[in-house]
Design an enzyme around this catalytic site. Sequence first.
Site, PDB file in Angstrom:
ATOM      1  N   ASN A 169       2.583   1.473   4.297  1.00 12.22           N
ATOM      2  CA  ASN A 169       2.793   0.204   4.997  1.00 12.22           C
ATOM      3  C   ASN A 169       2.457   0.270   6.481  1.00 12.22           C
ATOM      4  O   ASN A 169       3.101  -0.345   7.309  1.00 12.22           O
ATOM      5  CB  ASN A 169       4.218  -0.300   4.771  1.00 12.22           C
ATOM      6  CG  ASN A 169       4.442  -1.745   5.193  1.00 12.22           C
ATOM      7  OD1 ASN A 169       5.494  -2.074   5.732  1.00 12.22           O
ATOM      8  ND2 ASN A 169       3.504  -2.622   4.951  1.00 12.22           N
ATOM      9  N   CYS A 173      -1.302   0.708   7.248  1.00 13.88           N
ATOM     10  CA  CYS A 173      -2.746   0.443   7.352  1.00 13.88           C
ATOM     11  C   CYS A 173      -3.158  -0.789   6.551  1.00 13.88           C
ATOM     12  O   CYS A 173      -3.319  -1.865   7.100  1.00 13.88           O
ATOM     13  CB  CYS A 173      -3.563   1.655   6.871  1.00 13.88           C
ATOM     14  SG  CYS A 173      -3.330   3.159   7.836  1.00 13.88           S
ATOM     15  N   ARG A 174      -3.330  -0.605   5.244  1.00 18.42           N
ATOM     16  CA  ARG A 174      -3.915  -1.658   4.420  1.00 18.42           C
ATOM     17  C   ARG A 174      -3.007  -2.859   4.211  1.00 18.42           C
ATOM     18  O   ARG A 174      -3.438  -4.005   4.374  1.00 18.42           O
ATOM     19  CB  ARG A 174      -4.326  -1.089   3.054  1.00 18.42           C
ATOM     20  CG  ARG A 174      -5.472  -0.103   3.145  1.00 18.42           C
ATOM     21  CD  ARG A 174      -5.713   0.594   1.835  1.00 18.42           C
ATOM     22  NE  ARG A 174      -4.668   1.595   1.604  1.00 18.42           N
ATOM     23  CZ  ARG A 174      -4.595   2.356   0.514  1.00 18.42           C
ATOM     24  NH1 ARG A 174      -5.476   2.216  -0.460  1.00 18.42           N
ATOM     25  NH2 ARG A 174      -3.646   3.249   0.390  1.00 18.42           N
ATOM     26  N   SER A 175      -1.758  -2.638   3.821  1.00 14.17           N
ATOM     27  CA  SER A 175      -0.899  -3.793   3.516  1.00 14.17           C
ATOM     28  C   SER A 175      -0.558  -4.622   4.749  1.00 14.17           C
ATOM     29  O   SER A 175      -0.567  -5.854   4.665  1.00 14.17           O
ATOM     30  CB  SER A 175       0.354  -3.381   2.732  1.00 14.17           C
ATOM     31  OG  SER A 175       1.139  -2.451   3.433  1.00 14.17           O
ATOM     32  N   CYS A 235       0.866  -1.178   0.000  1.00  9.40           N
ATOM     33  CA  CYS A 235       0.000   0.000   0.000  1.00  9.40           C
ATOM     34  C   CYS A 235       0.906   1.233   0.000  1.00  9.40           C
ATOM     35  O   CYS A 235       2.050   1.152  -0.427  1.00  9.40           O
ATOM     36  CB  CYS A 235      -0.987  -0.018   1.165  1.00  9.40           C
ATOM     37  SG  CYS A 235      -0.261   0.215   2.804  1.00  9.40           S
ATOM     38  N   ASP A 268      -8.103   3.861   1.190  1.00 12.22           N
ATOM     39  CA  ASP A 268      -7.171   4.158   2.281  1.00 12.22           C
ATOM     40  C   ASP A 268      -7.961   4.672   3.489  1.00 12.22           C
ATOM     41  O   ASP A 268      -8.607   5.714   3.407  1.00 12.22           O
ATOM     42  CB  ASP A 268      -6.174   5.217   1.825  1.00 12.22           C
ATOM     43  CG  ASP A 268      -5.050   5.447   2.808  1.00 12.22           C
ATOM     44  OD1 ASP A 268      -5.114   4.935   3.948  1.00 12.22           O
ATOM     45  OD2 ASP A 268      -4.081   6.143   2.443  1.00 12.22           O
TER      46      ASP A 268
END
Length: 164
Positions: free
Chosen positions: A12, A14-16, A9, A128
């Site tokens: 690195n 939140c999402r990933s 993401c 995001d």
Amino acid sequence: MTYRVCFVCTGNICRSPMAEAVFRARVADAGLDDQVAVDSAGTGGWHEGEGADPRTLAVLEENGYVLDHTARQFHASWFSRLDLVIALDSGHLGALRRLAPTERDAAKVRLLRSYDPAAGPDDLDVPDPYYGGVDGFEECLEMVEAASGGLLAAVREQVEGRAA
């Protein structure tokens, strides 16, 4: 030989890392943790060395996932050791494909939600959640979980193909 998957993401945090935690759990549940390595990184280095966002950690913990994470930036040299690079949105997809040293490396980059059979072709980004509230992180987790089954099936097929 270990099959290597890296989720990417922006920063690195939140999402990933969320996708890394969920997919690592799926891999373990499938009994493939000795054959599949799961990792994550960001397209940028703004948060390098930091832990995951506290909201990411809270949502993961509430849903039974474990994450020990330190943010880092994705580097072009990593393509040579990775089998699959999973982008969390189309911006990351483009950035990673431009970063890829070869066309073969660029072909390793896929969108996570492309593995979700319920996701439409114009709805493949995981938004995001960073600038919003906890509900955005919960929505992110739902999207990640929905795509993880299809991704696991694809990875399992690759792993079994190598063993044949």
